[in-house]
Design an enzyme around this catalytic site. Sequence first.
Site, short mmCIF file in Angstrom:
data_model
loop_
_atom_site.label_atom_id
_atom_site.label_comp_id
_atom_site.label_asym_id
_atom_site.label_seq_id
_atom_site.Cartn_x
_atom_site.Cartn_y
_atom_site.Cartn_z
CB ALA A 137 -0.87 0.09 1.20
N PRO A 138 0.38 2.42 -0.84
CG PRO A 138 0.20 4.68 -1.47
CD PRO A 138 1.27 3.54 -0.68
N GLY A 139 0.11 1.38 -3.39
CA GLY A 139 0.01 0.66 -4.44
C GLY A 139 0.92 1.42 -5.53
N GLY A 140 1.82 2.48 -5.25
CA GLY A 140 2.70 3.11 -6.32
C GLY A 140 3.66 2.25 -7.25
CG ASP A 156 2.21 -9.19 10.05
OD1 ASP A 156 3.50 -8.87 9.62
OD2 ASP A 156 1.99 -8.85 11.29
CG ASP A 168 9.09 0.28 -0.38
OD1 ASP A 168 10.13 0.64 -0.37
OD2 ASP A 168 7.96 0.92 -0.18
CB CYS A 190 11.93 6.25 1.64
SG CYS A 190 10.58 6.21 3.01
#
Length: 455
Positions: free
Chosen positions: A267-270, A316, A335, A388
């Site tokens: 999520a959110p799916g980018g 999870d 990620d 990130c």
Amino acid sequence: MMKKTVSARDVALDVLLQVEQHQAYSNLALNQALYHSGLDDRDKRLATELIYGTVARLNTLDWIGNLLVKNGLRSLQPWVRQLVRMSLYQLRYLDKIPERAAVHEAVQIAKRRGHRGISSLVNGVLRSYLRRQDEFRLPDRPATLKEKALRLSHPEWMVKRMEEVYGAAETEQALLSNLTPPKVSVRVNQLKLKREVFLEQWKQLGLGEAVASPLAPEGVVIQRGGNPAFSPLFREGLCTIQDESSMLVSRILHPQPGMRVLDACAAPGGKTTHLAELMQNQGTIVACDIHAHKLELIRSNADRLGIGIIAEQQTDAREASASFATASFDAILLDAPCSGLGVIRRKPDIKWSKEAQAIEPLVKLQRELLEEVASLLKPGGVLVYSTCTWEPRENREQVESFVKRHPEFKLDSTFIQNLAPAVRERVVIGDGWIQLLPHHFGSDGFFIARMRKIK
């Protein structure tokens, strides 16, 4: 057209109060406030500048304010404290706003929200600053950690840690870059059109200035114009909003049409939808997230972009082996949740809410996630781990520790040669990984490692 009922400074002050009193995320609170504000584009830009600038420069503004207010800023009511901070930010950092106007507007807000005593206090503090500005000049070459932290407007622990890893010169560039406005970039949906066609359509629609990104072949940087999410090109599924650095993640995984791919924290799916576009909408992507409501965001993005190969699943990722068969995926993207130190430009409140010791629990979580998803990869498959942040404990040290524990995995540097020349020239390149820092391209700081399962 909605009638403007509040000023840009009123909107900014209300958002700053939400950030301080309710720990609201500045970017989310700002977006919601602007949507309901009725401000014109010019005032929206001013409100945005005041919010991001005041939060970004918080320690420097408080250092000044505490020397100007008799009992310190903490002695003031929260809204008065934020008004003083916001006004000091204008006086110190915004050359385009006349000093007289900044003081006048602050006093008017104080009169509307408080009483004569408060407006007199605000007026006195700001005029005192203007008289004593020279006392608050910081050296261009700070000698102490405190001076560096105040000049760079970052917490001392963060300056110290980054200097330990990257050196003083690189740290200064990166942290100063964090103080600049975030760029807006979109990823062109290449299932529907090429980037050149998108740029031409953007121009023909008069939506502003846009240029090709040097990082990713589907990336476009919006240099001037409104929010791309309100454009017809976005509504038609021709693009999605995504940071340039983030676009490299799916490219480095390099999935092929027909593969079965796991996006473990999707999520959110980018990145999920980017994987699907790279796979030409052929194959299967299982997109996992621990929160059901976030899976709806993935589905919404996929539907808008015309993507049909994504299967969302509430899972999870630390317990993924209970949901999927061992060695059942050709490629896996993790990620991972992280400290977010690479996106401070976009979320400046992060640097004041994080503490140095808060990183260790994240390192533990990332290790658990890696351990769990690794068993789901087929021999010969590729695992990409990304964050990130620039913190090595979450990045380089994490993946190097993983491959030491798992001799069946090997760090894979073959992707380096496929990066754009501009990327290879600027980023930090290691054995099977790259580290982008905020000043390299004015994009988010990102770490991306590629590992292959060799047996």
